[in-house]
Scaffold this motif. Structure first.
Motif, PDB file in Angstrom:
ATOM      1  N   LYS A 253       0.868  -1.175   0.000  1.00 49.18           N
ATOM      2  CA  LYS A 253       0.000   0.000   0.000  1.00 49.18           C
ATOM      3  C   LYS A 253       0.909   1.231   0.000  1.00 49.18           C
ATOM      4  O   LYS A 253       2.032   1.184   0.519  1.00 49.18           O
ATOM      5  CB  LYS A 253      -0.932  -0.045   1.200  1.00 49.18           C
ATOM      6  N   PRO A 254       0.466   2.323  -0.611  1.00 48.65           N
ATOM      7  CA  PRO A 254       1.345   3.478  -0.847  1.00 48.65           C
ATOM      8  C   PRO A 254       2.060   4.052   0.374  1.00 48.65           C
ATOM      9  O   PRO A 254       3.156   4.558   0.260  1.00 48.65           O
ATOM     10  CB  PRO A 254       0.407   4.510  -1.470  1.00 48.65           C
TER      11      PRO A 254
ATOM     12  N   ARG B  19       3.286   1.398  -7.336  1.00 48.99           N
ATOM     13  CA  ARG B  19       3.365   0.613  -6.099  1.00 48.99           C
ATOM     14  C   ARG B  19       4.447  -0.442  -6.243  1.00 48.99           C
ATOM     15  O   ARG B  19       4.495  -1.158  -7.231  1.00 48.99           O
ATOM     16  CB  ARG B  19       2.025  -0.065  -5.797  1.00 48.99           C
TER      17      ARG B  19
END
Length: 97
Positions: free
Chosen positions: A22-23, A59
């Protein structure tokens, strides 16, 4: 296929899964995870082979071998009466690693 605190997991064809972070998480986490996973796999432990570190849509992610079967969570939810058996399996996996 799944979503956790730090990453998601997506099927990539029949033989691989992609686990993009996840970022908000540091991509260095994947380097550490891939090194540990590769070592466990090379030693014959319960870990998938790792294909590559990749970047998809901004990502960072890892491509892993896809191992088909029931997840431990599904096993627990399917047979909640065997709680002790699941605890033993989980402990055995940790000991193997």
């Amino acid at each position: 296929m799944a979503s956790g605190r730090t990453a998601d997991v997506f099927a990539v064809g029949e033989n691989q899964v992609l686990k993009p972070l996840k970022p908000r998480f540091d991509p260095q986490m994947l380097v550490v995870e891939s090194t540990k996973t590769a070592a466990v796999h090379a030693a014959g432990g319960p870990a998938p082979s790792m294909s590559d570190l990749v970047e998809i849509d901004g990502r960072s992610g890892i491509l892993f071998e896809r191992i088909n079967g029931i997840s431990m969570l599904d096993a627990i939810l399917t047979n909640v009466d065997d709680g002790i058996g699941h605890v033993i399996t989980f402990a055995d996996l940790h000991a193997d690693v």
